[in-house]
Scaffold this active site. Sequence first.
Site, PDB file in Angstrom:
ATOM      1  N   GLY A  14      -1.926  -4.882  -8.340  1.00  0.00           N
ATOM      2  CA  GLY A  14      -1.604  -4.330  -7.018  1.00  0.00           C
ATOM      3  C   GLY A  14      -1.703  -5.374  -5.920  1.00  0.00           C
ATOM      4  CB  ALA A  15      -1.119  -8.985  -5.952  1.00  0.00           C
ATOM      5  CE1 TYR A 156      -8.088   7.009  -4.472  1.00  0.00           C
ATOM      6  CE2 TYR A 156      -9.759   7.743  -2.902  1.00  0.00           C
ATOM      7  CZ  TYR A 156      -9.036   6.722  -3.503  1.00  0.00           C
ATOM      8  OH  TYR A 156      -9.273   5.406  -3.148  1.00  0.00           O
TER       9      TYR A 156
HETATM   10  N1  LIG Z   1      -7.287   1.533   2.021  1.00  0.00           N
HETATM   11  C1  LIG Z   1      -8.395   2.238   1.895  1.00  0.00           C
HETATM   12  O1  LIG Z   1      -8.853   2.889   2.841  1.00  0.00           O
HETATM   13  C2  LIG Z   1      -9.151   2.228   0.585  1.00  0.00           C
HETATM   14  C3  LIG Z   1     -10.462   2.712   0.585  1.00  0.00           C
HETATM   15  C4  LIG Z   1     -11.179   2.710  -0.598  1.00  0.00           C
HETATM   16  C5  LIG Z   1     -10.606   2.221  -1.754  1.00  0.00           C
HETATM   17  N2  LIG Z   1      -9.324   1.774  -1.741  1.00  0.00           N
HETATM   18  C6  LIG Z   1      -8.757   1.282  -3.008  1.00  0.00           C
HETATM   19  O2  LIG Z   1      -8.256  -0.016  -2.814  1.00  0.00           O
HETATM   20  C7  LIG Z   1      -7.258  -0.300  -3.803  1.00  0.00           C
HETATM   21  C8  LIG Z   1      -6.070  -0.983  -3.143  1.00  0.00           C
HETATM   22  O3  LIG Z   1      -5.456  -0.072  -2.244  1.00  0.00           O
HETATM   23  P1  LIG Z   1      -4.901  -0.514  -0.805  1.00  0.00           P
HETATM   24  O4  LIG Z   1      -5.752   0.163   0.203  1.00  0.00           O
HETATM   25  O5  LIG Z   1      -4.704  -1.972  -0.718  1.00  0.00           O
HETATM   26  O6  LIG Z   1      -3.505   0.283  -0.810  1.00  0.00           O
HETATM   27  P2  LIG Z   1      -1.990  -0.226  -0.861  1.00  0.00           P
HETATM   28  O7  LIG Z   1      -1.707  -1.151   0.271  1.00  0.00           O
HETATM   29  O8  LIG Z   1      -1.194   1.028  -0.972  1.00  0.00           O
HETATM   30  O9  LIG Z   1      -1.892  -1.050  -2.219  1.00  0.00           O
HETATM   31  C9  LIG Z   1      -1.852  -0.433  -3.482  1.00  0.00           C
HETATM   32  C10 LIG Z   1      -1.379  -1.443  -4.520  1.00  0.00           C
HETATM   33  O10 LIG Z   1      -1.368  -0.802  -5.809  1.00  0.00           O
HETATM   34  C11 LIG Z   1      -0.139  -1.069  -6.434  1.00  0.00           C
HETATM   35  N3  LIG Z   1       0.244   0.005  -7.353  1.00  0.00           N
HETATM   36  C12 LIG Z   1       0.217   1.339  -7.137  1.00  0.00           C
HETATM   37  N4  LIG Z   1       0.743   1.995  -8.194  1.00  0.00           N
HETATM   38  C13 LIG Z   1       1.108   1.040  -9.097  1.00  0.00           C
HETATM   39  C14 LIG Z   1       1.728   1.089 -10.367  1.00  0.00           C
HETATM   40  N5  LIG Z   1       2.109   2.241 -10.950  1.00  0.00           N
HETATM   41  N6  LIG Z   1       1.975  -0.075 -11.008  1.00  0.00           N
HETATM   42  C15 LIG Z   1       1.635  -1.265 -10.427  1.00  0.00           C
HETATM   43  N7  LIG Z   1       1.035  -1.368  -9.227  1.00  0.00           N
HETATM   44  C16 LIG Z   1       0.793  -0.220  -8.565  1.00  0.00           C
HETATM   45  C17 LIG Z   1       0.863  -1.197  -5.294  1.00  0.00           C
HETATM   46  O11 LIG Z   1       1.968  -2.008  -5.707  1.00  0.00           O
HETATM   47  P3  LIG Z   1       3.501  -1.505  -5.855  1.00  0.00           P
HETATM   48  O12 LIG Z   1       3.671  -0.281  -5.029  1.00  0.00           O
HETATM   49  O13 LIG Z   1       4.321  -2.675  -5.394  1.00  0.00           O
HETATM   50  O14 LIG Z   1       3.634  -1.272  -7.331  1.00  0.00           O
HETATM   51  C18 LIG Z   1       0.034  -1.936  -4.249  1.00  0.00           C
HETATM   52  O15 LIG Z   1       0.100  -3.318  -4.452  1.00  0.00           O
HETATM   53  C19 LIG Z   1      -6.957   1.051  -4.476  1.00  0.00           C
HETATM   54  O16 LIG Z   1      -7.600   1.106  -5.729  1.00  0.00           O
HETATM   55  C20 LIG Z   1      -7.572   2.058  -3.519  1.00  0.00           C
HETATM   56  O17 LIG Z   1      -7.959   3.246  -4.193  1.00  0.00           O
HETATM   57  C21 LIG Z   1      -8.584   1.758  -0.595  1.00  0.00           C
END
Ligand SMILES: NC(=O)c1ccc[n+]([C@@H]2O[C@H](COP(=O)([O-])OP(=O)(O)OC[C@H]3O[C@@H](n4cnc5c(N)ncnc54)[C@H](OP(=O)(O)O)[C@@H]3O)[C@@H](O)[C@H]2O)c1
Length: 249
Positions: A14-15, A156
């Site tokens: 997820g980069a 979730y």
């Molecule tokens: N933002 C917050 O408030 C928050 C809080 C707590 C935890 N988190 C955790 O942090 C992590 C990163 O999330 P983020 O906040 O950076 O959100 P984000 O900007 O939506 O990034 C999510 C990443 O996951 C990838 N992804 C999703 N489904 C995928 C699939 N089927 N195959 C391959 N890649 C996939 C996306 O890439 P593509 O869409 O290009 O495939 C994207 O690079 C997650 O595990 C999330 O649960 C986030």
Amino acid sequence: MVEKSSQKVALITGASSGIGEAIAHKLADENYRLVLCARRQEKLAKLTEKLKEKNSGILTLKVDLRQEADILNMFNTVRNQWGGVDVLINNAGLGHKEPLMTGETEAWREMLEVNVLALCICTREAIKDMSDRNQGHIIHISSMSGHRVPLSSGVYAASKYAVKALTEGLRQELREANKNIKISSISPGFVETEFAEKYNNSKEKAQALYSSFPVLKPQDIANAVSYILSQPDYVQIHDILLRPTQQKS
Ligand SMILES: NC(=O)c1ccc[n+]([C@@H]2O[C@H](COP(=O)([O-])OP(=O)(O)OC[C@H]3O[C@@H](n4cnc5c(N)ncnc54)[C@H](OP(=O)(O)O)[C@@H]3O)[C@@H](O)[C@H]2O)c1
């Protein structure tokens, strides 16, 4: 032929945006060779352009983590090119606000497949490489939702409670097997990324959340990754919980 290098190889799932993208910048600064995967190739290509100045070793792979064959191909490609991975950041993940009483099955399935099952498959594959190299570190990006359950977020939160159990479960297995491999987890509160827009299915709601008080930046999580990786061999950080100062729960 496998390229020999003293630079460690870090694979970040997820980069293509948010936290994963920030971790890629941080680890490029710290001289890792990077394997960057996601579905959106155009985003990974833009990131690679930015990272090129810092680090020559970048491999980008189009991977849908819901497809086991994609994951296995990715690890085989890294083995063939760079001999395997030293660091795995299980970052990819998503949330949908789909309540237990009314939610869509497909949204639940996507959260469980990406947040839990793909994380397990990537972990197993990385441990094969790390066992060969007799070193390694796996970091799960979990959530505060692995520690308390927000309203309407049951599935979730269940996926992130699973990550909590998987962190401790792997710690025990690695210790029992006497492996020189560490497992750590990071549990953020609100971070400004694409996450909230997808979760709420609304750009406006995401903007309202992120402007209601100062939330974490993706770089704050990347700094936690760097801190975890910089510890001496005998120190294994288990979980870092971090919230914006003004976040309620
Ligand atoms: N933002 C917050 O408030 C928050 C809080 C707590 C935890 N988190 C955790 O942090 C992590 C990163 O999330 P983020 O906040 O950076 O959100 P984000 O900007 O939506 O990034 C999510 C990443 O996951 C990838 N992804 C999703 N489904 C995928 C699939 N089927 N195959 C391959 N890649 C996939 C996306 O890439 P593509 O869409 O290009 O495939 C994207 O690079 C997650 O595990 C999330 O649960 C986030």
